[in-house]
Design an enzyme around this catalytic site. Sequence first.
Site, PDB file in Angstrom:
ATOM      1  N   SER A 194       0.839  -1.201   0.000  1.00 39.80           N
ATOM      2  CA  SER A 194       0.000   0.000   0.000  1.00 39.80           C
ATOM      3  C   SER A 194       0.877   1.254   0.000  1.00 39.80           C
ATOM      4  O   SER A 194       1.669   1.445  -0.908  1.00 39.80           O
ATOM      5  CB  SER A 194      -0.947  -0.053   1.201  1.00 39.80           C
ATOM      6  OG  SER A 194      -2.034   0.818   1.043  1.00 39.80           O
ATOM      7  N   ASP A 222      -0.615  -4.710  -3.589  1.00 39.00           N
ATOM      8  CA  ASP A 222      -1.963  -4.143  -3.593  1.00 39.00           C
ATOM      9  C   ASP A 222      -1.995  -2.622  -3.524  1.00 39.00           C
ATOM     10  O   ASP A 222      -2.584  -2.033  -2.611  1.00 39.00           O
ATOM     11  CB  ASP A 222      -2.802  -4.723  -2.457  1.00 39.00           C
ATOM     12  CG  ASP A 222      -4.287  -4.749  -2.837  1.00 39.00           C
ATOM     13  OD1 ASP A 222      -4.582  -5.045  -4.012  1.00 39.00           O
ATOM     14  OD2 ASP A 222      -5.138  -4.461  -1.980  1.00 39.00           O
ATOM     15  N   HIS A 348      -6.894  -7.001   1.233  1.00 41.36           N
ATOM     16  CA  HIS A 348      -5.899  -5.955   1.003  1.00 41.36           C
ATOM     17  C   HIS A 348      -4.526  -6.339   1.558  1.00 41.36           C
ATOM     18  O   HIS A 348      -3.498  -6.044   0.954  1.00 41.36           O
ATOM     19  CB  HIS A 348      -6.392  -4.659   1.647  1.00 41.36           C
ATOM     20  CG  HIS A 348      -5.475  -3.495   1.491  1.00 41.36           C
ATOM     21  ND1 HIS A 348      -5.035  -3.047   0.270  1.00 41.36           N
ATOM     22  CD2 HIS A 348      -4.908  -2.663   2.417  1.00 41.36           C
ATOM     23  CE1 HIS A 348      -4.249  -1.995   0.443  1.00 41.36           C
ATOM     24  NE2 HIS A 348      -4.157  -1.748   1.737  1.00 41.36           N
TER      25      HIS A 348
END
Length: 395
Positions: A194, A222, A348
């Site tokens: 992220s 992700d 996620h």
Amino acid sequence: MSGNLQREALLKEFENAGKMIHAFDTAPEGNGEEDTITELPVVKNPGLGVSSETKAENMEDTGFPRWTEFFAKNETVSLPNRNFTFNTYFQVPEVNSSDLSSIPIFLAHHGAGSTGLTFAPLAKTLKEDLGTNFGFFSFDARGHGETKPLDPTDVTYYLNDFVTDFVELIVWFYENYLKACKQSKLSLILVGHSLGGSVCANLYEHLPEYIKRHTTGLAMLDIVEEMAKFVLTKVDHFLSVTPNVFGSAKEAVDWYQSHNYSKLKESAEISVPALFHKAKSGKVVRITNLASFKPYWDSWFDGLSAKFVSLPTSKLLILAGNDNLDKELIVGQMQGKYQLIVFQDSGHFIQEDVPKKAAISLVDFWKRSDNRNVTIKTNWGSSQNKTLEGKKTVE
């Protein structure tokens, strides 16, 4: 997919506050039959702190696994020029014990609101595969976990702050631990989840040359620029419906599990308690205040996709549950500038939800990116494999 259609898909995907961070499904780590993988393009690689062993556990009485089950060391690193003492976790390869032509060192940066222990399941899985012939470095970024400011009145959270912190920690780790390794074998892999993906993509050009020459590639987990920017517009609502206080660490773990923010119980039991500190009342309180980062959000992801695609090193993008790419990534993928893997059974937090798949992907990425690992099997002269740098494996 056109820009409008993609935006409509994103709006549907994130309209539920519970799915703000990611569109979770409920499948456990599976056999990967629906996962997708693209080919990896061949790319030619182009003030030290004071540390101390961390003596106490913030949540040591939780009954959950401790960091010692995942990492060899947990040190506090003081970097006065960065105004922080950083909480670090790492595994160092055994010197002179490897017959490998190259030794992978994974340097990981977590995302916003997480901690270095989000990579604990991944590090443990890599150790099960590679034994002592690898290194792994993770840490709590500024504003997270057990990392503390020296002067709390002078703290900012711009992307460049995170980038410079990580560069200096990499230098510290290299000087204090990696110098003991045979330099010709070092193969550094940047791993960012992220926000951490954006940090890693932007720090590559700032690495000292003596470290950059050992850097084999970058893996982002992700993170897609367009989606990340959209998600930031929903954070306020997410924060309003997310508890910051629980009666115990177990309650916190159970909440994350029941809301599908963590798919594997064993991963949640090491990663979730690290997000909280124990108050005098006995309750656990969230450490990171995501709302305090709001003034800096605009700096976090701007230009990420273009930066990632253009980096002069091998690149891997692993996405969870969908394959929505923005324009820069679509073009880059069509041009073969990076490898793309999509895990349909992950949320996620890929490194927590499917640590085995993530580990396999990272090891394969390292082996294919580092020419020293590639061999040609010949049918002449000898039955032994002969190693030829820069060539593909031929049966």
